[in-house]
Design a protein around this motif. Structure first.
Motif, PDB file in Angstrom:
ATOM      1  N   ASP A  17      29.380  60.822  43.875  1.00 22.99           N
ATOM      2  CA  ASP A  17      28.890  59.472  44.164  1.00 22.99           C
ATOM      3  C   ASP A  17      28.811  59.168  45.658  1.00 22.99           C
ATOM      4  O   ASP A  17      28.862  58.001  46.061  1.00 22.99           O
ATOM      5  CB  ASP A  17      29.761  58.413  43.464  1.00 22.99           C
ATOM      6  N   LEU A  18      28.690  60.198  46.478  1.00 22.88           N
ATOM      7  CA  LEU A  18      28.619  59.980  47.916  1.00 22.88           C
ATOM      8  C   LEU A  18      27.326  59.249  48.278  1.00 22.88           C
ATOM      9  O   LEU A  18      26.239  59.646  47.862  1.00 22.88           O
ATOM     10  CB  LEU A  18      28.673  61.321  48.651  1.00 22.88           C
ATOM     11  N   GLN A  19      27.456  58.187  49.062  1.00 21.68           N
ATOM     12  CA  GLN A  19      26.297  57.428  49.519  1.00 21.68           C
ATOM     13  C   GLN A  19      25.932  57.896  50.926  1.00 21.68           C
ATOM     14  O   GLN A  19      26.567  57.513  51.909  1.00 21.68           O
ATOM     15  CB  GLN A  19      26.607  55.926  49.517  1.00 21.68           C
ATOM     16  N   ARG A  20      24.925  58.756  51.007  1.00 19.29           N
ATOM     17  CA  ARG A  20      24.485  59.259  52.303  1.00 19.29           C
ATOM     18  C   ARG A  20      23.436  58.333  52.907  1.00 19.29           C
ATOM     19  O   ARG A  20      22.667  57.707  52.177  1.00 19.29           O
ATOM     20  CB  ARG A  20      23.931  60.674  52.129  1.00 19.29           C
ATOM     21  N   PRO A  21      23.399  58.225  54.224  1.00 19.95           N
ATOM     22  CA  PRO A  21      22.437  57.299  54.837  1.00 19.95           C
ATOM     23  C   PRO A  21      21.007  57.762  54.619  1.00 19.95           C
ATOM     24  O   PRO A  21      20.728  58.965  54.556  1.00 19.95           O
ATOM     25  CB  PRO A  21      22.817  57.329  56.322  1.00 19.95           C
ATOM     26  N   PRO A  22      20.062  56.824  54.511  1.00 18.81           N
ATOM     27  CA  PRO A  22      18.667  57.205  54.304  1.00 18.81           C
ATOM     28  C   PRO A  22      18.058  57.763  55.582  1.00 18.81           C
ATOM     29  O   PRO A  22      18.611  57.632  56.678  1.00 18.81           O
ATOM     30  CB  PRO A  22      18.003  55.890  53.904  1.00 18.81           C
ATOM     31  N   ALA A  23      16.889  58.375  55.439  1.00 14.14           N
ATOM     32  CA  ALA A  23      16.208  58.941  56.600  1.00 14.14           C
ATOM     33  C   ALA A  23      15.631  57.841  57.493  1.00 14.14           C
ATOM     34  O   ALA A  23      15.630  57.969  58.716  1.00 14.14           O
ATOM     35  CB  ALA A  23      15.100  59.888  56.155  1.00 14.14           C
ATOM     36  N   ARG A  24      15.156  56.759  56.914  1.00 16.40           N
ATOM     37  CA  ARG A  24      14.545  55.691  57.712  1.00 16.40           C
ATOM     38  C   ARG A  24      15.633  54.783  58.272  1.00 16.40           C
ATOM     39  O   ARG A  24      16.426  54.217  57.516  1.00 16.40           O
ATOM     40  CB  ARG A  24      13.569  54.882  56.873  1.00 16.40           C
ATOM     41  N   ALA A  73      15.969  59.351  60.905  1.00 21.76           N
ATOM     42  CA  ALA A  73      17.096  60.273  61.035  1.00 21.76           C
ATOM     43  C   ALA A  73      16.745  61.605  60.399  1.00 21.76           C
ATOM     44  O   ALA A  73      16.053  61.662  59.383  1.00 21.76           O
ATOM     45  CB  ALA A  73      18.345  59.697  60.368  1.00 21.76           C
ATOM     46  N   ALA A  74      17.223  62.672  61.011  1.00 20.28           N
ATOM     47  CA  ALA A  74      17.039  64.015  60.461  1.00 20.28           C
ATOM     48  C   ALA A  74      18.347  64.764  60.645  1.00 20.28           C
ATOM     49  O   ALA A  74      18.886  64.845  61.747  1.00 20.28           O
ATOM     50  CB  ALA A  74      15.901  64.749  61.151  1.00 20.28           C
ATOM     51  N   GLY A  75      18.856  65.299  59.569  1.00 20.93           N
ATOM     52  CA  GLY A  75      20.099  66.058  59.612  1.00 20.93           C
ATOM     53  C   GLY A  75      20.513  66.420  58.213  1.00 20.93           C
ATOM     54  O   GLY A  75      20.020  65.826  57.238  1.00 20.93           O
ATOM     55  N   ASP A  76      21.407  67.378  58.087  1.00 13.48           N
ATOM     56  CA  ASP A  76      21.817  67.789  56.747  1.00 13.48           C
ATOM     57  C   ASP A  76      22.622  66.719  56.024  1.00 13.48           C
ATOM     58  O   ASP A  76      22.924  66.867  54.842  1.00 13.48           O
ATOM     59  CB  ASP A  76      22.599  69.106  56.809  1.00 13.48           C
ATOM     60  N   TYR A  77      22.959  65.611  56.717  1.00 12.80           N
ATOM     61  CA  TYR A  77      23.779  64.562  56.113  1.00 12.80           C
ATOM     62  C   TYR A  77      22.956  63.420  55.520  1.00 12.80           C
ATOM     63  O   TYR A  77      23.502  62.563  54.817  1.00 12.80           O
ATOM     64  CB  TYR A  77      24.739  63.994  57.168  1.00 12.80           C
ATOM     65  N   VAL A  78      21.638  63.349  55.806  1.00 14.83           N
ATOM     66  CA  VAL A  78      20.853  62.230  55.278  1.00 14.83           C
ATOM     67  C   VAL A  78      20.625  62.440  53.785  1.00 14.83           C
ATOM     68  O   VAL A  78      20.851  63.517  53.233  1.00 14.83           O
ATOM     69  CB  VAL A  78      19.514  62.088  56.022  1.00 14.83           C
ATOM     70  N   GLN A  79      20.160  61.388  53.128  1.00 14.01           N
ATOM     71  CA  GLN A  79      19.944  61.452  51.688  1.00 14.01           C
ATOM     72  C   GLN A  79      19.049  62.632  51.341  1.00 14.01           C
ATOM     73  O   GLN A  79      18.008  62.840  51.955  1.00 14.01           O
ATOM     74  CB  GLN A  79      19.304  60.152  51.195  1.00 14.01           C
ATOM     75  N   GLY A  80      19.468  63.394  50.345  1.00 12.10           N
ATOM     76  CA  GLY A  80      18.707  64.556  49.922  1.00 12.10           C
ATOM     77  C   GLY A  80      19.451  65.295  48.830  1.00 12.10           C
ATOM     78  O   GLY A  80      20.614  64.985  48.534  1.00 12.10           O
ATOM     79  N   PRO A  81      18.814  66.278  48.239  1.00  8.88           N
ATOM     80  CA  PRO A  81      19.409  66.966  47.092  1.00  8.88           C
ATOM     81  C   PRO A  81      20.428  68.027  47.459  1.00  8.88           C
ATOM     82  O   PRO A  81      21.165  68.488  46.590  1.00  8.88           O
ATOM     83  CB  PRO A  81      18.196  67.605  46.413  1.00  8.88           C
ATOM     84  N   VAL A 118      16.731  71.714  57.784  1.00  9.24           N
ATOM     85  CA  VAL A 118      15.305  71.960  58.037  1.00  9.24           C
ATOM     86  C   VAL A 118      14.439  71.024  57.196  1.00  9.24           C
ATOM     87  O   VAL A 118      13.460  70.447  57.695  1.00  9.24           O
ATOM     88  CB  VAL A 118      14.972  73.435  57.770  1.00  9.24           C
ATOM     89  N   LEU A 119      14.770  70.864  55.932  1.00  8.66           N
ATOM     90  CA  LEU A 119      14.000  69.952  55.081  1.00  8.66           C
ATOM     91  C   LEU A 119      14.002  68.539  55.646  1.00  8.66           C
ATOM     92  O   LEU A 119      12.963  67.858  55.658  1.00  8.66           O
ATOM     93  CB  LEU A 119      14.583  69.950  53.665  1.00  8.66           C
ATOM     94  N   ALA A 120      15.163  68.084  56.132  1.00  8.23           N
ATOM     95  CA  ALA A 120      15.248  66.736  56.688  1.00  8.23           C
ATOM     96  C   ALA A 120      14.409  66.608  57.948  1.00  8.23           C
ATOM     97  O   ALA A 120      13.749  65.583  58.171  1.00  8.23           O
ATOM     98  CB  ALA A 120      16.711  66.390  56.989  1.00  8.23           C
ATOM     99  N   GLY A 121      14.427  67.640  58.793  1.00  3.06           N
ATOM    100  CA  GLY A 121      13.627  67.588  60.008  1.00  3.06           C
ATOM    101  C   GLY A 121      12.138  67.550  59.731  1.00  3.06           C
ATOM    102  O   GLY A 121      11.389  66.759  60.332  1.00  3.06           O
ATOM    103  N   VAL A 122      11.686  68.389  58.827  1.00  3.14           N
ATOM    104  CA  VAL A 122      10.260  68.411  58.479  1.00  3.14           C
ATOM    105  C   VAL A 122       9.848  67.082  57.849  1.00  3.14           C
ATOM    106  O   VAL A 122       8.795  66.521  58.174  1.00  3.14           O
ATOM    107  CB  VAL A 122       9.962  69.598  57.539  1.00  3.14           C
ATOM    108  N   ALA A 123      10.685  66.544  56.955  1.00  8.41           N
ATOM    109  CA  ALA A 123      10.351  65.278  56.295  1.00  8.41           C
ATOM    110  C   ALA A 123      10.262  64.142  57.306  1.00  8.41           C
ATOM    111  O   ALA A 123       9.361  63.285  57.218  1.00  8.41           O
ATOM    112  CB  ALA A 123      11.399  64.961  55.228  1.00  8.41           C
ATOM    113  N   ALA A 124      11.170  64.127  58.288  1.00  8.26           N
ATOM    114  CA  ALA A 124      11.126  63.061  59.296  1.00  8.26           C
ATOM    115  C   ALA A 124       9.845  63.151  60.124  1.00  8.26           C
ATOM    116  O   ALA A 124       9.204  62.130  60.414  1.00  8.26           O
ATOM    117  CB  ALA A 124      12.354  63.160  60.195  1.00  8.26           C
ATOM    118  N   ALA A 125       9.460  64.364  60.507  1.00 13.57           N
ATOM    119  CA  ALA A 125       8.243  64.527  61.302  1.00 13.57           C
ATOM    120  C   ALA A 125       7.012  64.090  60.525  1.00 13.57           C
ATOM    121  O   ALA A 125       6.066  63.515  61.086  1.00 13.57           O
ATOM    122  CB  ALA A 125       8.113  65.967  61.762  1.00 13.57           C
TER     123      ALA A 125
END
Length: 438
Positions: A392-399, A406-414, A423-430
């Motif tokens: 149930d960890l609430q990770r911060p959103p990318a926006r 935000a881009a990092g392995d800690y943002v919301q994601g699977p 890498v997925l977070a960085g590409v998604a942010a761009a």
């Protein structure tokens, strides 16, 4: 000839983009932004790019032993895009979790789901009931589409399995993938990792072990590629503050940008975002972390049976995996022992951890393995290696705000905190940079 963009199609409007942070997420964001036609300036406060996955200043050893798996498709695509051939810098091996006595789980080449069942049935040291119990649980997880209640821990998910199967397979896999002990680890995230490995097609579960220092896998080639494309890299520059102009533009270190990707660590991102988006910053600040310790050892003349071996950790044995750098990176007699979920050991101190690993290797390997008794060469601790991946960890959103992502392995994601997640977070942010500007 220029490399193809990571995703076909350029942006409708060319932007001035600032990327704060030069780890794998920041580099992925910068490369994707340039590939989409944006003008990029990257800021990194450390003297070297790569974040938590880079070579040490000696350029030989890494700040921690990392592995990739075949399912890390976005990371592999990014490496190819900047001119790195994964086949040359990574050693691909079918997944094998083998202990020093030669027993373990070995997946042959082929579709992972089928080979996993074959490997479990042939696993030595487990009773027929234990093997069938694991296969039955795996089929139930597949029937559940690898989903479960969000508040389940991995220990709760695997409670029907025998203690031996949990101790010899589930617990090591869990701490390796999530860097969080099974009692506190998210079963939902653990199942997602299993799903992508077992249902990701042939080779998805393969181990990809670095043959070269981590900086040569992505940070240095990405930096060279970005410079050739006209991007500006400001290394050794800590961003002191972000500010937003009335017209929606952003100011970073006195420079104006249409949009900014905040790809620094969660702690740095919290500091920079707090005056602008206090709710987002509070969510990022609430994350808790798990350390990883890598113990480098020397034993001249020694070669292990496998490039990677699984170890059994305990209150007196810290490490879960051992890597033979003679087989991987051309450093005979050099070994890396990895201690994930290492908080109890960092509390004892790094010298004590290194000595405990040395004694573990002497105790757990068959007589005659070590041509010379292993000696500790260096102990490296990444004290905030990953966020604690709990249920149930609430990770911060990318926006974070309009034009600030935000881009990092800690943002919301699977995914848990992995190179692929970064890498997925960085590409998604761009790819999202233009959204609030349309």
């Amino acid at each position: 000839m220029a490399a193809p963009a990571l995703r076909p199609g350029a942006a409708a409007r060319s932007l001035d983009v600032g990327v704060v942070g030069g780890g794998w997420a920041g580099l992925a964001a910068a490369v994707e932004a340039v590939a989409r036609g944006h003008r990029v300036t990257l800021f990194e406060m450390a003297p070297r790019l790569g974040g938590r996955a880079r070579a040490l200043p000696d350029g030989v050893l890494d700040n921690g032993q990392h592995i990739l798996i075949g399912a890390y498709r976005q990371t592999l695509a990014l490496m190819r895009h900047v001119g790195v051939e994964p086949e040359q810098v990574l050693q691909r091996l079918p997944l094998a979790l083998v202990t020093p006595d030669g027993r373990g789980l070995r997946l042959p080449p082929g579709p992972p789901l089928a080979t996993f069942g074959w490997a479990v049935l042939r696993r030595e040291g487990w009773s027929v009931g234990e093997r069938l119990g694991l296969l039955g649980a795996s089929l139930r997880w597949a029937a559940m589409r690898f989903r479960c209640p969000s508040d389940w821990s991995v220990a709760r998910l695997c409670q029907p399995l025998s203690p031996r199967v949990r101790a010899e397979l589930i617990d090591p896999l869990c701490v390796a993938a999530l860097n969080t002990p099974a009692e506190r680890a998210s079963a939902s995230v653990f199942l997602r990792v299993l799903k992508d490995a077992l249902f990701g097609g042939a080779g998805a579960a393969d181990l990809l072990l670095p043959r070269r220092p981590l900086s040569a896998l992505l940070p240095e080639p990405a930096a060279d590629w970005l410079r050739r494309q006209g991007a500006t890299l400001r290394v050794g520059t800590r961003v002191q503050a972000l500010s937003r102009e009335d017209n929606g533009a952003w100011q970073v270190q006195g420079q104006r940008f249409d949009a900014v990707v905040l790809a620094a660590s969660a702690a740095e991102a919290t500091r920079l975002a707090q005056p602008l988006a206090p709710d987002w910053a509070a969510q990022a600040a609430a994350l808790r972390y798990e350390p990883i310790v890598t113990v480098y050892l020397e034993s001249p003349g020694t070669q292990l049976a496998q490039p990677m071996l699984q170890l059994q950790d305990s209150d007196t044995a810290p490490a879960q995996f051992l890597f033979d750098h003679g087989a991987l990176s051309g450093m005979p007699g050099c070994f890396a022992a990895v201690v994930s979920g290492a908080a109890p050991w960092t509390a004892r101190g790094l010298p004590a951890t290194g000595e405990a690993v040395r004694e573990q290797l002497l105790r757990d390997f068959p007589a005659g393995t070590w041509r010379q008794p292993p000696c500790v060469k260096r102990v490296v601790a990444e004290r905030r290696a990953t966020f604690a991946c709990t249920p149930d960890l609430q990770r911060p959103p990318a926006r974070i705000a309009p034009g600030l992502w935000a881009a990092g392995d800690y943002v919301q994601g699977p995914y848990p905190a992995t190179l692929e997640g970064a890498v997925l977070a960085g590409v998604a942010a761009a790819r999202a940079l233009e959204q609030p500007l349309r």
